[in-house]
Design a protein around this motif. Structure first.
Motif, PDB file in Angstrom:
ATOM      1  N   ALA A   1       9.335   6.005  13.780  1.00  0.00           N
ATOM      2  CA  ALA A   1       8.773   5.324  12.598  1.00  0.00           C
ATOM      3  C   ALA A   1       9.686   5.686  11.437  1.00  0.00           C
ATOM      4  CB  ALA A   1       7.360   5.812  12.341  1.00  0.00           C
ATOM      5  N   ASP A   2      10.125   4.676  10.664  1.00  0.00           N
ATOM      6  CA  ASP A   2      11.160   4.976   9.654  1.00  0.00           C
ATOM      7  C   ASP A   2      10.683   5.924   8.547  1.00  0.00           C
ATOM      8  OD1 ASP A   2       9.825   3.312   7.707  1.00  0.00           O
ATOM      9  OD2 ASP A   2      10.749   1.564   8.622  1.00  0.00           O
ATOM     10  N   GLY A   3       9.357   5.976   8.318  1.00  0.00           N
ATOM     11  CA  GLY A   3       8.823   6.940   7.343  1.00  0.00           C
ATOM     12  C   GLY A   3       9.126   6.602   5.897  1.00  0.00           C
ATOM     13  N   LEU A   4       9.495   5.348   5.628  1.00  0.00           N
ATOM     14  CA  LEU A   4       9.769   4.954   4.238  1.00  0.00           C
ATOM     15  C   LEU A   4       8.450   4.719   3.503  1.00  0.00           C
ATOM     16  CD1 LEU A   4      12.619   2.428   5.069  1.00  0.00           C
ATOM     17  CD2 LEU A   4      12.914   4.647   3.939  1.00  0.00           C
ATOM     18  N   TYR A   5       8.474   4.890   2.196  1.00  0.00           N
ATOM     19  CA  TYR A   5       7.271   4.685   1.381  1.00  0.00           C
ATOM     20  C   TYR A   5       7.232   3.230   0.908  1.00  0.00           C
ATOM     21  CZ  TYR A   5       7.056   9.717   1.534  1.00  0.00           C
ATOM     22  OH  TYR A   5       6.994  11.011   1.975  1.00  0.00           O
ATOM     23  N   GLU A   6       6.254   2.494   1.413  1.00  0.00           N
ATOM     24  CA  GLU A   6       6.252   1.045   1.217  1.00  0.00           C
ATOM     25  C   GLU A   6       5.990   0.614  -0.220  1.00  0.00           C
ATOM     26  OE1 GLU A   6       3.762  -0.806   4.085  1.00  0.00           O
ATOM     27  OE2 GLU A   6       5.074  -0.210   5.727  1.00  0.00           O
TER      28      GLU A   6
ATOM     29  N   SER B   1       8.584  12.417   8.648  1.00  0.00           N
ATOM     30  CA  SER B   1       9.964  12.445   8.147  1.00  0.00           C
ATOM     31  C   SER B   1      10.142  13.569   7.128  1.00  0.00           C
ATOM     32  CB  SER B   1      10.328  11.107   7.494  1.00  0.00           C
ATOM     33  OG  SER B   1      10.406  10.101   8.468  1.00  0.00           O
TER      34      SER B   1
ATOM     35  N   ARG C   1       1.278   3.577  -9.176  1.00  0.00           N
ATOM     36  CA  ARG C   1       1.773   2.215  -8.918  1.00  0.00           C
ATOM     37  C   ARG C   1       0.796   1.375  -8.107  1.00  0.00           C
ATOM     38  NH1 ARG C   1       7.922   3.793  -7.433  1.00  0.00           N
ATOM     39  NH2 ARG C   1       8.606   4.151  -9.542  1.00  0.00           N
TER      40      ARG C   1
ATOM     41  N   ARG D   1       3.390   7.564   9.086  1.00  0.00           N
ATOM     42  CA  ARG D   1       4.313   8.564   9.633  1.00  0.00           C
ATOM     43  C   ARG D   1       5.409   8.996   8.657  1.00  0.00           C
ATOM     44  NH1 ARG D   1       3.012   8.269  15.219  1.00  0.00           N
ATOM     45  NH2 ARG D   1       4.193  10.181  15.442  1.00  0.00           N
ATOM     46  N   SER D   2       5.229   8.743   7.356  1.00  0.00           N
ATOM     47  CA  SER D   2       6.250   9.219   6.409  1.00  0.00           C
ATOM     48  C   SER D   2       6.175  10.736   6.255  1.00  0.00           C
ATOM     49  CB  SER D   2       6.132   8.527   5.052  1.00  0.00           C
ATOM     50  OG  SER D   2       4.804   8.352   4.692  1.00  0.00           O
TER      51      SER D   2
ATOM     52  N   MET E   1       7.155   2.051  -2.762  1.00  0.00           N
ATOM     53  CA  MET E   1       8.283   2.446  -3.616  1.00  0.00           C
ATOM     54  C   MET E   1       9.490   1.558  -3.329  1.00  0.00           C
ATOM     55  SD  MET E   1       7.656   6.546  -3.252  1.00  0.00           S
ATOM     56  CE  MET E   1       9.299   7.056  -3.625  1.00  0.00           C
TER      57      MET E   1
END
Lengths: 241, 255
Positions: free
Chosen positions: A84-89, B104, B17, B100-101, A91
């Motif tokens: 799972a890329d783990g990026l903050y959606e 990471s 935000r 799942r962030s 942001m």
């Protein structure tokens, strides 16, 4: 001789009483593009979690650049893209990279420049201020790769970075990996895609049912007349777990 | 500490935000304004009427009402903070686990302690700010609307109560948030835990309200009660933090 980028020595790991890794050993040398193959449930992601210090092994040693895999020193020298890329959606791409740049301790002077460089490398400069929720899967993977490169790590650990991408997305991500390898980075690539591994890796290991079934140079795999695909099927039975 | 503050700033920015953050601020503001001030009016106004009927002078009425105002201030601030934590800031960590962030983040050189502290502060800070502002505004509002017109003078909680509200209540709340964060990190079904804790907390608040209002506890008693609750929370958090590992967090993120 240069220190190994990754050295796993007889590593075992059980989860919930079930053995997942059964005494696996292999070495990834610096500069290698190392393909890590295996069916679903073979233990690839668990291996990566051991390497990233998320799962301590029950026995054996896992070393990254000679340091214990769970140590801060080791994690500082590794870049990663997980399943799972783990990026903050919520942001933007800029903010996602800036957050990790601060986590890795990049100075405020160098952060902006480094982020611009990596967005350029990932081909996302024109989308830097867009929220991640508006990105395609391919763009997200390229951004995750850029994030992995922020602190200029020696080693990149990539867990199926092209999974779920359309052919164009796969080509773009694969090209980014090749570019990184050409810059001298060591790459540990977990993948299902035999064709991809054959094209970009110089060494491979094959894991099945928690055991390493094969570890060799890619050009030695077919020395007995079998293709990589045939070898894979022969050693794994071809099915998922 | 630097990395902890990076986590706090990111979480706060991310929360600010989202539309949900402002929705919950408005919701809790409305609940406090409508239910809180009306209830305050009923309790305090009723007390003032009773005391005036007994023939007490306005100054005596004000003195008699002051402890009640203090109790209201303490309880309102704590309730607002907890409500905002559950409905507002608290869902950040849930999202990080499901997307799942968090996994990471745990692969970076940030320690587990820094992650726990960062996540706790990111919930604690906005809740304390919102909770204290709402509680003080409600008490001032209740005073101006229901007390001052009848008693002929404004009555605010004493210094001891204000100190208790600014120190003891945030301390208890911080420990409560730390406990919730640790539980959220290691348990798969976070929503269930949130629901159980919210119910438990509501029961404690109702019991305390009954005890404080019914038995007229003093600000000193409030501080003692707060310290006792804080001690229990410290023990629970320390016990749980001993079993928290990255492995548990990752495995509990599957649900």
């Amino acid at each position: 001789m240069a220190q190994a980028a990754i050295a796993l020595d007889n590593v075992s790991k059980s989860l919930g009483g079930r053995p997942i890794l059964k005494g696996i050993s292999f070495v990834v040398e610096q500069g290698d593009v190392f393909g890590y193959l295996g069916p679903n449930g073979a233990g690839k992601t668990t291996t990566i979690r051991v390497l990233m210090g998320l799962f301590p092994p029950n026995s054996g040693n896992a070393l990254i650049m000679g340091k214990n895999a769970g140590s801060d020193d080791a994690r500082q020298r590794v870049g990663f893209v997980l399943e799972a890329d783990g990026l903050y959606e919520n942001m933007t791409a800029d903010d996602n990279l800036d957050y990790y740049a601060q986590i890795y301790g990049l100075s405020s002077d160098s952060r902006g420049r480094r982020i611009d460089e990596l967005l350029e490398l990932a081909g996302l400069s024109d989308r830097a201020r867009d929220k991640i929720s508006s990105y395609s899967k391919g763009m997200r993977q390229r951004l995750a790769l850029a994030r992995a490169m922020l602190h200029e790590p020696d080693l990149l650990i990539l867990d199926e970075p092209t999974a779920g991408l359309d052919p164009t997305g796969q080509i773009e991500v694969r090209q980014t990996i090749v570019d990184l390898a050409e810059r001298g980075k060591t790459i540990f690539l977990s993948s299902h895609n035999l064709d991809e591994v054959q094209r970009i890796c110089n060494r491979i290991a094959l894991i099945d049912k928690g055991k390493i079934k094969l570890c060799s140079r890619i050009d030695e795999v077919s020395s007995d007349g079998l293709s990589l695909e045939q070898t894979y099927v022969r050693l794994t039975g071809g099915g998922d777990r | 500490m630097r990395q902890t503050m990076v986590i706090v700033r990111k979480d706060l920015r991310e929360a600010l935000r989202t539309g949900a953050f402002y929705f919950y601020v408005a919701l809790i503001l409305a609940i406090t304004a409508v239910v809180g001030v009306r209830a305050l009016g009923g309790v305090i106004g009723g007390q003032v009427d009773t005391l005036l009927e007994q023939g007490l002078a306005p100054a005596e009425v004000a003195a008699a009402i002051e402890p009640l105002m203090g109790t209201v201030l303490v309880m309102l601030s704590l309730q607002s903070m907890v409500m905002f934590a559950f409905f507002g800031s608290g869902h950040n960590l849930v999202m990080e686990k499901t997307k799942r962030s968090l996994e990471s983040l745990l692969c970076t050189p940030v320690s587990l302690k820094q992650v726990c502290l960062g996540k706790t502060l990111a919930i604690f800070v906005p809740c304390v700010v919102v909770g204290l502002l709402l509680a003080f505004a409600a008490v001032v509002g209740a005073d101006q609307l229901f007390l001052a017109p009848k008693a002929g003078q404004s009555v605010m909680p004493g210094a001891a109560t204000i100190v208790a509200t600014l120190v003891a209540v945030p301390l208890v709340f911080f420990l409560f948030v730390a406990l919730v964060v640790v539980l959220q990190l290691i348990i798969t079904r976070i929503q269930w835990i949130n629901g159980i804790l919210a119910g438990l907390f509501a029961a404690i608040v109702v019991a305390l309200n009954y005890g404080l209002v019914g038995f007229g506890l003093t600000p000193q008693s409030i501080v003692f009660v707060s310290l006792a609750v804080a001690a229990v929370l410290v023990l629970a958090t320390v016990f749980l933090s001993r079993i928290i590992t990255k492995e548990r967090i990752v495995l509990s993120s599957k649900g």
